[in-house]
Design a protein around this motif. Structure first.
Motif, PDB file in Angstrom:
ATOM      1  N   ILE A 179       0.851  -1.202   0.000  1.00 55.70           N
ATOM      2  CA  ILE A 179       0.000   0.000   0.000  1.00 55.70           C
ATOM      3  C   ILE A 179       0.884   1.248   0.000  1.00 55.70           C
ATOM      4  N   ALA A 180       1.943   1.241   0.803  1.00 55.65           N
ATOM      5  CA  ALA A 180       2.856   2.392   0.878  1.00 55.65           C
ATOM      6  C   ALA A 180       3.526   2.648  -0.469  1.00 55.65           C
ATOM      7  N   VAL A 181       4.021   1.587  -1.102  1.00 55.31           N
ATOM      8  CA  VAL A 181       4.690   1.730  -2.399  1.00 55.31           C
ATOM      9  C   VAL A 181       3.699   2.236  -3.445  1.00 55.31           C
ATOM     10  N   THR A 182       2.519   1.645  -3.477  1.00 53.63           N
ATOM     11  CA  THR A 182       1.500   2.049  -4.461  1.00 53.63           C
ATOM     12  C   THR A 182       1.057   3.485  -4.225  1.00 53.63           C
ATOM     13  N   THR A 183       0.849   3.854  -2.976  1.00 56.06           N
ATOM     14  CA  THR A 183       0.469   5.229  -2.654  1.00 56.06           C
ATOM     15  C   THR A 183       1.557   6.200  -3.100  1.00 56.06           C
ATOM     16  N   GLY A 184       2.811   5.863  -2.821  1.00 54.44           N
ATOM     17  CA  GLY A 184       3.921   6.704  -3.259  1.00 54.44           C
ATOM     18  C   GLY A 184       3.947   6.870  -4.768  1.00 54.44           C
ATOM     19  N   MET A 185       3.709   5.791  -5.486  1.00 56.32           N
ATOM     20  CA  MET A 185       3.702   5.866  -6.957  1.00 56.32           C
ATOM     21  C   MET A 185       2.560   6.762  -7.453  1.00 56.32           C
ATOM     22  N   PHE A 186       1.370   6.610  -6.876  1.00 53.84           N
ATOM     23  CA  PHE A 186       0.240   7.453  -7.276  1.00 53.84           C
ATOM     24  C   PHE A 186       0.511   8.926  -6.966  1.00 53.84           C
ATOM     25  N   ILE A 187       1.121   9.192  -5.825  1.00 47.13           N
ATOM     26  CA  ILE A 187       1.465  10.572  -5.478  1.00 47.13           C
ATOM     27  C   ILE A 187       2.455  11.143  -6.490  1.00 47.13           C
ATOM     28  N   LEU A 188       3.469  10.358  -6.865  1.00 51.21           N
ATOM     29  CA  LEU A 188       4.443  10.826  -7.854  1.00 51.21           C
ATOM     30  C   LEU A 188       3.776  11.128  -9.193  1.00 51.21           C
ATOM     31  N   ILE A 189       2.893  10.241  -9.628  1.00 52.18           N
ATOM     32  CA  ILE A 189       2.198  10.456 -10.906  1.00 52.18           C
ATOM     33  C   ILE A 189       1.323  11.704 -10.820  1.00 52.18           C
ATOM     34  N   PHE A 190       0.529  11.805  -9.767  1.00 53.09           N
ATOM     35  CA  PHE A 190      -0.340  12.959  -9.548  1.00 53.09           C
ATOM     36  C   PHE A 190       0.481  14.243  -9.487  1.00 53.09           C
ATOM     37  N   ASN A 191       1.566  14.210  -8.724  1.00 51.89           N
ATOM     38  CA  ASN A 191       2.436  15.369  -8.564  1.00 51.89           C
ATOM     39  C   ASN A 191       3.061  15.770  -9.901  1.00 51.89           C
ATOM     40  N   ASN A 192       3.420  14.806 -10.709  1.00 48.13           N
ATOM     41  CA  ASN A 192       4.020  15.080 -12.008  1.00 48.13           C
ATOM     42  C   ASN A 192       3.038  15.835 -12.904  1.00 48.13           C
ATOM     43  N   PHE A 193       1.772  15.421 -12.895  1.00 46.18           N
ATOM     44  CA  PHE A 193       0.768  16.117 -13.699  1.00 46.18           C
ATOM     45  C   PHE A 193       0.549  17.539 -13.201  1.00 46.18           C
ATOM     46  N   ILE A 194       0.478  17.712 -11.894  1.00 52.04           N
ATOM     47  CA  ILE A 194       0.293  19.050 -11.322  1.00 52.04           C
ATOM     48  C   ILE A 194       1.503  19.922 -11.640  1.00 52.04           C
ATOM     49  N   PHE A 195       2.709  19.372 -11.464  1.00 54.33           N
ATOM     50  CA  PHE A 195       3.942  20.122 -11.704  1.00 54.33           C
ATOM     51  C   PHE A 195       4.023  20.553 -13.169  1.00 54.33           C
ATOM     52  N   LYS A 196       3.707  19.646 -14.087  1.00 56.49           N
ATOM     53  CA  LYS A 196       3.757  19.994 -15.515  1.00 56.49           C
ATOM     54  C   LYS A 196       2.704  21.036 -15.858  1.00 56.49           C
ATOM     55  N   LYS A 197       1.532  20.926 -15.230  1.00 54.96           N
ATOM     56  CA  LYS A 197       0.475  21.911 -15.477  1.00 54.96           C
ATOM     57  C   LYS A 197       0.922  23.287 -14.993  1.00 54.96           C
ATOM     58  N   LYS A 198       1.552  23.351 -13.825  1.00 52.71           N
ATOM     59  CA  LYS A 198       2.041  24.620 -13.291  1.00 52.71           C
ATOM     60  C   LYS A 198       3.149  25.200 -14.168  1.00 52.71           C
ATOM     61  N   GLN A 199       4.009  24.322 -14.707  1.00 50.45           N
ATOM     62  CA  GLN A 199       5.069  24.779 -15.595  1.00 50.45           C
ATOM     63  C   GLN A 199       4.471  25.402 -16.868  1.00 50.45           C
ATOM     64  N   LYS A 200       3.446  24.774 -17.431  1.00 49.18           N
ATOM     65  CA  LYS A 200       2.794  25.288 -18.627  1.00 49.18           C
ATOM     66  C   LYS A 200       2.122  26.634 -18.354  1.00 49.18           C
ATOM     67  N   GLU A 201       1.475  26.736 -17.181  1.00 50.46           N
ATOM     68  CA  GLU A 201       0.794  27.970 -16.832  1.00 50.46           C
ATOM     69  C   GLU A 201       1.769  29.120 -16.635  1.00 50.46           C
ATOM     70  N   SER A 202       2.942  28.842 -16.086  1.00 53.51           N
ATOM     71  CA  SER A 202       3.911  29.907 -15.833  1.00 53.51           C
ATOM     72  C   SER A 202       4.728  30.260 -17.072  1.00 53.51           C
ATOM     73  N   ALA A 203       4.672  29.400 -18.094  1.00 53.03           N
ATOM     74  CA  ALA A 203       5.455  29.658 -19.318  1.00 53.03           C
ATOM     75  C   ALA A 203       4.751  30.618 -20.269  1.00 53.03           C
TER      76      ALA A 203
END
Length: 164
Positions: A140-164
């Motif tokens: 559960i910990a490993v899977t949760t960490g992976m989902f957080i990384l994926i979710f965070n990656n989408f948010i981070f890329k969205k923020k990068q696009k918005e600031s560009a």
């Protein structure tokens, strides 16, 4: 210092919770025993997994088993620990995610070194809609960490696009 403490605490908490749950299951279940927790949807069944995900690799020869399921995962996790501690550019969500992955991964590696198998005991069956293999808290910990990384990656890329 605060960041390093957060990393250590998350890793240690994940290992501790997982190992305590496994000790409890081994002490209170007979191997193969099944107990319904929420009807037949959420079940606890004590099994020992000699392989990796869903038992894959359980029939490997001893040398490959040691390299593929003990040594290699340990080396990868040690590298991820190094990466998280040294990469100060990681945002807080990524640090939490990697720490969960490390804690869960290390806990399962501990099982493999101590018992040559991983104690698994949770099973979910939502009647054809969703069904899991048998898993544990570390998974559960490993899977949760992976989902957080994926979710965070989408948010981070969205923020990068918005600031560009």
């Amino acid at each position: 210092m605060k960041r390093n403490l957060l990393i250590a605490l998350i890793i240690i908490a994940n290992i501790a919770i997982d190992q305590i749950s496994k000790v409890w299951v081994r002490a209170n279940f007979i191997y193969g025993e099944t107990k319904e927790i929420i009807g037949d949807k959420f079940i606890m069944q004590y099994v020992e997994n000699k392989g990796a995900f869903l038992g894959m690799g359980s029939d490997m020869n001893p040398t490959l088993h040691f390299i593929g399921l003990k040594l290699l995962p340990l080396l990868v996790l040690l590298y991820v620990i190094y990466y998280v501690y040294t990469n100060k550019n990681l945002n807080k969500l990524s640090v939490v995610a990697f720490s969960c992955i490390i804690g869960g991964g290390l806990s399962n590696v501990i099982d493999r070194f101590l018992f040559s198998s991983v104690t698994d005991f949770f099973f979910i069956d939502l009647g054809g809609i969703f069904k899991t293999g048998i898993f544990n808290i570390a998974d559960i910990a490993v899977t949760t960490g992976m989902f957080i990384l994926i979710f965070n990656n989408f948010i981070f890329k969205k923020k990068q696009k918005e600031s560009a």
